[in-house]
Structures are given as C-alpha cells and as structure tokens.
Scaffold this motif. Structure first.
Motif, short mmCIF file in Angstrom:
data_model
loop_
_atom_site.label_atom_id
_atom_site.label_comp_id
_atom_site.label_asym_id
_atom_site.label_seq_id
_atom_site.Cartn_x
_atom_site.Cartn_y
_atom_site.Cartn_z
N LYS A 2 0.85 -1.41 -0.19
CA LYS A 2 0.21 -0.22 -0.11
C LYS A 2 1.10 1.12 -0.11
O LYS A 2 2.01 1.17 0.51
CB LYS A 2 -0.81 0.05 1.10
CG LYS A 2 -1.86 1.15 1.41
CD LYS A 2 -2.83 1.02 2.33
CE LYS A 2 -3.70 2.60 2.71
NZ LYS A 2 -4.47 2.79 3.38
N GLN A 52 5.84 5.59 -10.46
CA GLN A 52 5.74 4.85 -11.84
C GLN A 52 6.58 3.47 -11.40
O GLN A 52 6.01 2.34 -12.31
CB GLN A 52 6.71 5.43 -12.81
CG GLN A 52 7.85 5.77 -12.47
CD GLN A 52 8.92 6.89 -13.12
OE1 GLN A 52 8.87 6.71 -14.46
NE2 GLN A 52 9.54 7.62 -12.39
N TYR A 54 5.81 1.42 -8.72
CA TYR A 54 4.92 0.82 -8.16
C TYR A 54 3.37 0.86 -8.77
O TYR A 54 2.56 1.22 -8.17
CB TYR A 54 4.81 1.34 -6.91
CG TYR A 54 6.13 0.93 -5.92
CD1 TYR A 54 6.38 -0.20 -5.36
CD2 TYR A 54 7.09 1.99 -6.03
CE1 TYR A 54 7.62 -0.48 -4.90
CE2 TYR A 54 8.24 1.83 -5.50
CZ TYR A 54 8.46 0.38 -4.80
OH TYR A 54 9.86 0.28 -4.15
N PRO A 55 3.22 0.48 -10.11
CA PRO A 55 1.94 0.56 -10.70
C PRO A 55 0.99 -0.62 -9.94
O PRO A 55 1.54 -1.64 -9.53
CB PRO A 55 2.30 -0.02 -12.33
CG PRO A 55 3.44 -0.78 -11.95
CD PRO A 55 4.38 -0.34 -11.01
N GLY A 56 -0.20 0.06 -9.86
CA GLY A 56 -1.20 -1.21 -9.18
C GLY A 56 -1.16 -1.15 -7.82
O GLY A 56 -1.95 -1.72 -7.13
N VAL A 57 -0.07 -0.54 -7.10
CA VAL A 57 -0.28 -0.44 -5.85
C VAL A 57 -1.21 0.76 -5.02
O VAL A 57 -0.85 1.93 -5.49
CB VAL A 57 1.17 -0.23 -5.15
CG1 VAL A 57 1.18 0.02 -3.51
CG2 VAL A 57 1.98 -1.30 -5.54
N PRO A 58 -2.19 0.38 -4.32
CA PRO A 58 -3.21 1.34 -3.92
C PRO A 58 -2.38 2.64 -3.41
O PRO A 58 -1.68 2.56 -2.56
CB PRO A 58 -4.05 0.60 -3.26
CG PRO A 58 -3.54 -0.69 -3.08
CD PRO A 58 -2.38 -0.93 -3.89
#
Ligand code: GUN
Ligand code: ZN
Length: 438
Positions: A2, A52, A54-58
């Motif tokens: 997160k 950039q 940590y794509p997809g990390v909320p």
C-alpha cells in the motif's frame, strides 16, 4: 502493498550525519510485508519519481498532511499515569507521597489491566509507537502491559521493577515458597523474559528501579541476568537529584560514583538505558560512551521536579548516546511535542556555555531515529528508510487555528518543524499507524 501520498519527513542514515532530516513536499511512502511477514517501508521519496515503479499499488492521498516516523519514548512509567501533575519538593518526597501509594494499586491484575489499556491508547493517540516503560514491582503489572501492547501490535519494552529495600513493604518484591524476596524477584524476572521477550514486537528490560532501592545481592543478580540474556534491555535511573546522588553514594561507597555502581554490578552495556544522567562528571560520561549505555533525557520531568538540566554540550563533547523521554508521571505530558519543547528549553541552558541551541531537526531526531539508535533499534523503528517497520504518524498542520496560521508562514523545514514543536500536542496527530504482522 500500500502507499501513501503526502508530505513526508524522515532522517538520513546515521552515517550521513546525525539528525539530518529529509523532507519531500509531495512524497510517496510505500509499505509492504518483508520475508518475515512484517509490514516495513519498501520505498520513500518524491511521488513523481517513485509512483511509476509501483503500478497497481493502491495509493491513499493525504493532501495537506505530513507523514513522519512514529515517536520513540525512551523512558515512561505506565503506573504513574495518574501521578502526572503531583507537586513535591523534589524526587524523594515525590516518590514517597505521590508515586508509591499509586503504584501499590498495581498488585491487582484488574487495576493493572485497565491502566495498561488507557496507557497504550494514550501513547498511540499522541503518536508514540515505541516505548521503553517501567511497570511496578508486581508481576501482574508487567503481564497486563505486555498483554495490551501485544493486542495493539505495538513495539513495547518493559520489565519487573526490582526493589528489595528502602520502600514501603507492599511495594518490595515478594518472597516465594522457599525463596526470599531478592531471589524470587530474579526468578520472576527470568520467567517473564522467557514468556515475553521477542514475542512479536515485545522486549524485556531488566529493571532495577535505582541503586538505593536494591540490595547488593539484587543488583548482582540483575547483572547476572544481563550477562546471560545479552539482547534483553536494562533500564534504571541515575544522577537525577542531588539528594538521591548523596544517598546512593552513602549506600555504595566502594564505587567510584553513583553511575559506576551500576557498572560494578554488570549493568552497563549496549541496550542499558539510564534515565536522567544530570549530575555527571566527565568520567561518568566516558563510562556511558565506553560501555555503550544510553541516556534517556527527560526534560519535562526534570523541570517539574526541579532536578536539574541535562548537559547536551558535555554529552556531545564526550560522545555518548541519548534520546528523549517523557518520564510520565514525573514528566508532565505524553505528547512528544511537549517533550521536544522541554528539551529546547533545557538546551538553552547549554547555550550560555557554547552559543548553541538545539535545532528543531535535532530535537525531532532525538525523539525518533536518535532514540531508536540509543535503544539499539537503529533501522528498525524511528525512521522511514526502506526496511524500517512501518510505524508512522499522519500530522495535520491545520489542526488548530494557530497551527494553521503559523505553519502556513513557514519558509523552510526548520520553521515548519519549530512551529509544530512549539504549538503541537495530541491534536496535531491525526492518525497513528502501527506496522501489522501478517
Ligand atoms: N527514581 C527512582 N524511581 C523513580 C521514578 O519513579 N521516577 C523518577 N523520575 N525517578 C525515579
Ligand atoms: Zn523514571
């Protein structure tokens, strides 16, 4: 994993110079489990550079908020929560008239449990995520505090208060079947080490209250335990008050000084934390440095009880470890902001000698990364460098009208930190986040 997008405050690794703060106005803090399943910091830095990777990390966006390391309180007494604000002529009458009557009540597990619940909640409400705490001489008080800290997954270190003479009878360690009080206190301490030390985030501290309230046999036994359990902490008091120093000297005339008494019984080493350390000479300071022991500096307590002023100039000149502590209930507040402000006042005393006063970055470091280092927890808590356990606070600099007005005027990091140190209290702590084990 997160992540949190906000302004972020942390500290450079110690090798890059003590108390060097880093601040990212538009920052990103990424947290996630390590191999052991503990939530740690994975990355910290500028949002525009890190996001950039940590794509997809909320991402939780916290505009206008500041994320900072959870505070580390190096010395606090959980059974003295109700003792805050009890005036006395000095330490020894304060102990006798206010502190001991309250500590007596912790013989009852239910009393200890409700006090522990309040205490842990109050620490967290004030942004304190790691504490080295005194309990009382009753095993019930120790079990109650560990139980509550474990329920909150908080990093907490405590231990059975060792005191086998010179205190009211109900507060002296109790004898067991076939054992005297001294022997039993050491057996109880060892049982508690086995039960609690290293359980999750909990740690045990061998806790002789202070030399005047332990016999030689008890101090010797405590030193033996310290040698057999080298990663267990030690905590005590030293050189806080002139009457206390004179008493300790009278009881242990064979030692070079009050502090040296602890060394003579094997109680000075890394992870040994001595509260106050005010009435020291240069040999005492060198002994702190050479043994790797650390001082818990307790400014609000020292000002409230009229004990004296910690000498920052001499501590830095000799070069021994120290960090900040509230020392509730001699100390007057759970709030790290009040403690840092007290330290600033105390540091002004040194200014008359050397023309220096404590910078806001150094004050903040003393209550976070510096305190963690003094506890032997460098890189574990008190900072937000990758690998640190993800304990942090979310500060709202708009929490009060005056804070909002003043922090908006800050032209640089020092001004911002100073505004929060001087005007801050529990209202500034919007949220306290504790690292969770999965
Ligand atoms: N010295 C021995 N016990 C205590 C205590 O409870 N508080 C403080 N401030 N000093 C002590
Ligand atoms: Zn204390």
């Amino acid at each position: 994993m997160k992540s949190y997008r906000a302004s972020i405050l942390w500290f450079a690794p110690h090798s890059e110079g003590a108390a060097c703060a880093r601040f990212e106005e538009d920052g990103l803090l990424v947290v996630g489990a390590n191999a052991a399943g503990v939530q740690v910091v994975q990355a910290v830095g500028a949002w525009r550079e890190l996001a950039q990777h940590y794509p997809g990390v909320p991402v939780e966006h916290l505009p206008g908020r500041i994320i900072a390391p959870g505070f580390v309180d190096m010395h606090i007494h959980y059974p003295q929560t109700n003792v805050i604000g009890s005036p006395a002529d000095g330490l020894l009458p304060w102990l006798e008239n206010h502190t001991f009557p309250e500590e007596n009540r912790f013989a009852a597990l239910e009393y200890s449990a409700q006090a522990a619940t309040f205490f842990i909640a109050e620490l967290l409400r004030n942004g304190v995520t790691t504490a080295l705490a005194f309990a009382t001489s009753h095993t019930e008080s120790v079990n109650a505090l560990f139980t509550q800290a474990q329920a909150e997954q908080m990093r907490l270190i405590t231990g059975l208060c060792l005191m086998d003479r010179h205190a009211p009878a109900q507060l002296l360690n109790r004898s067991g079947v076939g054992t005297d009080a001294t022997e039993q206190s050491l057996l109880d301490a060892e049982t508690l080490i086995h039960r609690w030390h290293g359980q999750g985030r909990l740690g045990y501290a061998i806790t002789p209250r202070f030399a005047p309230m332990s016999t030689q046999a008890q101090l010797r036994g405590a030193g033996d335990l310290a040698a057999r359990y080298p990663d267990v902490w030690i905590q005590s008091h030293v050189a806080e008050n002139k009457d206390e120093v004179a008493w300790a000297r009278q009881l242990f005339p064979q030692s070079r000084s009050y502090l040296a008494t602890y060394d003579d019984f094997g109680l000075m080493r890394q992870r040994a934390i001595y509260a106050h350390c005010i009435h020291f000479d240069d040999d005492d300071r060198a002994l702190m440095r050479d043994t790797g022991a650390a001082a818990a500096v307790c400014p609000t307590s020292n000002l409230f009880l009229g004990s004296g002023f910690f000498d920052y100039v001499e501590a830095d000149r000799v070069g021994y470890e120290y960090g900040l502590a509230s020392d509730v209930g001699g100390g007057t507040s759970f709030s790290p902001f009040h403690t840092m402000l007290g330290a600033y006042y105390v540091g002004r005393e040194g200014q008359t000698k050397q023309g220096l006063s404590l910078s806001p970055q150094h004050l903040w470091w003393q209550h976070t990364a510096g305190a963690a280092r003094a506890l032997g927890l460098d890189g574990v808590v008190g900072n937000l460098l990758p690998g640190c356990e993800a304990d942090f606070v979310v500060l709202n600099p708009q929490a009060t009208p005056l804070l909002a007005r003043k922090t908006a005027l800050a032209a640089n990091l020092d001004e911002l930190l100073f505004s929060m140190i001087v005007l801050g209290d529990d209202r500034l702590i919007e949220r306290t986040v504790i690292s969770q084990a999965i």
